[in-house]
Design a protein around this motif. Structure first.
Motif, short mmCIF file in Angstrom:
data_model
loop_
_atom_site.label_atom_id
_atom_site.label_comp_id
_atom_site.label_asym_id
_atom_site.label_seq_id
_atom_site.Cartn_x
_atom_site.Cartn_y
_atom_site.Cartn_z
N MET A 175 123.51 -32.37 33.09
CA MET A 175 124.74 -33.13 33.12
C MET A 175 125.11 -33.53 34.54
N LYS A 176 125.23 -34.82 34.75
CA LYS A 176 125.64 -35.44 36.00
C LYS A 176 124.64 -35.23 37.14
N PRO A 177 123.45 -35.81 37.00
CA PRO A 177 122.56 -35.91 38.17
C PRO A 177 123.20 -36.84 39.19
N PRO A 178 122.68 -36.93 40.40
CA PRO A 178 123.27 -37.85 41.37
C PRO A 178 123.18 -39.30 40.90
N PHE A 179 124.07 -40.12 41.44
CA PHE A 179 124.09 -41.57 41.20
C PHE A 179 124.72 -41.97 39.87
N LEU A 180 125.39 -41.02 39.19
CA LEU A 180 126.17 -41.34 38.00
C LEU A 180 127.63 -40.97 38.25
N SER A 181 128.54 -41.79 37.78
CA SER A 181 129.96 -41.42 37.81
C SER A 181 130.21 -40.37 36.72
N GLU A 182 131.39 -39.78 36.72
CA GLU A 182 131.72 -38.76 35.73
C GLU A 182 131.63 -39.33 34.31
N THR A 232 115.60 -34.27 42.16
CA THR A 232 116.66 -34.43 43.15
C THR A 232 117.60 -33.24 43.24
N MET A 233 117.70 -32.46 42.15
CA MET A 233 118.71 -31.38 42.11
C MET A 233 118.12 -29.99 42.17
N CYS A 234 116.78 -29.86 42.08
CA CYS A 234 116.15 -28.55 41.88
C CYS A 234 115.70 -27.93 43.19
N GLY A 235 116.25 -26.75 43.50
CA GLY A 235 115.86 -26.03 44.70
C GLY A 235 115.08 -24.77 44.42
N TYR A 236 114.65 -24.59 43.17
CA TYR A 236 114.00 -23.33 42.81
C TYR A 236 112.65 -23.13 43.52
N VAL A 237 112.02 -24.21 43.95
CA VAL A 237 110.74 -24.06 44.63
C VAL A 237 110.91 -23.26 45.91
N ALA A 238 112.13 -23.27 46.47
CA ALA A 238 112.39 -22.51 47.69
C ALA A 238 112.29 -21.01 47.45
N GLU A 239 112.33 -20.58 46.17
CA GLU A 239 112.25 -19.16 45.85
C GLU A 239 110.83 -18.73 45.49
N SER A 240 109.88 -19.60 45.61
CA SER A 240 108.54 -19.29 45.15
C SER A 240 107.71 -18.62 46.24
N VAL A 241 106.63 -17.97 45.79
CA VAL A 241 105.71 -17.30 46.70
C VAL A 241 104.87 -18.33 47.45
N GLU A 242 104.64 -18.07 48.71
CA GLU A 242 103.80 -18.97 49.50
C GLU A 242 102.36 -18.96 48.99
N VAL A 254 120.55 -33.53 46.23
CA VAL A 254 121.94 -33.32 45.85
C VAL A 254 122.68 -32.57 46.96
N ASP A 255 122.03 -31.61 47.57
CA ASP A 255 122.62 -30.87 48.69
C ASP A 255 122.93 -31.80 49.85
N GLN A 256 122.01 -32.71 50.16
CA GLN A 256 122.22 -33.67 51.23
C GLN A 256 123.42 -34.57 50.93
N LEU A 257 123.52 -35.04 49.69
CA LEU A 257 124.63 -35.90 49.30
C LEU A 257 125.96 -35.14 49.32
#
Length: 361
Positions: free
Chosen positions: A223-230, A74-84, A264-267
């Motif tokens: 620490m603190k994935p979505p859907f958890l309070s602090e 849900t939080m990882c955007g690193y695939v957007a940096e990968s080679v096609e 996470v970006d969408q939220l």
């Protein structure tokens, strides 16, 4: 332990509906990457069981994480940096290694590095031990390239951690650590908040494979994935650090930062997510300083709205204390940092009950 195949990563693991949506979101990225250039490279300092080392950190540009291409965390955007295309040729990957060694030599010549780094850390924004990302030939060549260094860290999902692969490094005489993105010791949080498919038991099995090869484990927590309070995030990290320390010599607790092309970006843009407070990071580190492991944290993007932050006035001071703790493992550093916003954080921890409406931004 599960044996991955392309079909496994498409159906029946994680949240299928989330994966379908995320494949569409990730498809929006339009930037391309040179397969002969690493994603990133830098020199830093790290504490290890063998002491503090100057480290050369390498993020290889591969075809990207197999799980992320199916939808992923849900939080990882690193695939957007990968080679096609899903894979990078051996020669191109070794060109990336050469670029990283050139970077190190340049820093040495400029007086910004104290000779060659004793610690090499290699990541792929996926799994270094997944042979679809880094083939056996390349893995063995990298092991030989760095055989004159003292220690190496490679990152992988538990599925790909096998004794024979790790022995490529240990048989070169390298102290070897396998870094595993466990995220949390709580299976429900890992499955439902992070959308990672494996269980804590798989992490234990991977640690046994590493041990059989003479390697150690470095566990990465989130620490603190979505859907958890602090407060839920803080308590989950405290318990997770202690459980991980039973199988890992180092636990790296990393606060969530908001990356593009993620849930996470969408939220975040719908006011449904706030990155963790730096006070929360300090609280966990201070509380778990007596754990039977080295416990560290690297708050990426600290002080920004999209990264872990406090009020803006004290962010750099708290970050400096965290870095100091990482190197010296002395929790007293946190008593030297104060700010008026700490009272706001305490109120949030006490009163915030819902993940969907953060009390503060």
């Amino acid at each position: 332990m599960s044996k991955p195949s392309p079909d496994v990563y498409e159906q029946g693991r994680g949240m299928d509906a989330h994966n379908k949506v995320m494949r569409d979101i990730r498809a929006q990225k339009d930037k391309t990457y040179d397969p002969h250039e690493p994603t990133r490279v830098w020199i830093d300092e790290d504490r290890t069981p063998g002491g503090v080392y100057q480290s050369l950190t390498i993020i290889l540009n591969t075809g990207g994480c197999r799980w992320a291409r199916a939808g992923g965390c849900t939080m990882c955007g690193y695939v957007a940096e990968s080679v096609e295309g899903g894979s990078v040729a051996h020669d191109a990957l070794m060109d990336q290694i050469d670029v990283c060694l050139d970077h190190e030599r340049e820093k040495i010549e400029q007086g910004e590095a104290d000779g060659e780094s004793g610690l090499i850390k290699i990541y792929t924004s996926g799994s270094f031990l997944d042979e679809r990302e880094v083939g056996a030939e390349t893995r063995q060549a990298i092991a030989e390239t760095f055989s004159d260094r003292e220690r190496i860290v490679v990152e992988s999902l538990p599925d790909f951690v096998e004794q024979e692969k790790i022995e490529d490094f240990t048989e070169q005489g390298l102290e070897t650590d396998v870094a595993i993105g466990l995220e949390t010791a709580t299976d429900r949080v890992r499955h439902d908040c992070v959308n990672k498919y494996f269980d804590f038991e798989d992490y234990i099995e991977a640690s046994e494979e590493a041990d059989a090869a003479g390697a150690g484990i470095k566990a990465y927590l989130l620490m603190k994935p979505p859907f958890l309070s602090e407060s839920e995030a803080v308590e989950d990290m405290k318990s997770s650090v202690r459980r991980c320390a039973e199988y890992a010599h180092t636990v790296s607790m990393n606060p969530t930062n908001v990356q593009r092309y993620t849930m996470v970006d969408q939220l975040y843009f719908r006011d449904g997510y706030r990155p963790p407070w730096l006070w929360s990071v300090a609280e966990v580190l201070e509380d778990t300083a007596d754990a039977d492991a080295i416990v560290v944290s690297d708050p990426v993007g600290h002080g920004s709205d999209r990264g872990p932050h406090n009020c803006g006035e004290c962010d750099d001071k708290v970050q400096k204390a965290i870095k100091d703790f990482d190197l010296r493992q002395d929790p007293s550093v946190f008593s030297e940092v104060t700010c008026e916003c700490e009272a706001t954080w305490e109120a949030v921890v006490e009163r915030e009950k819902s993940f969907s409406l953060p009390l503060t931004r």
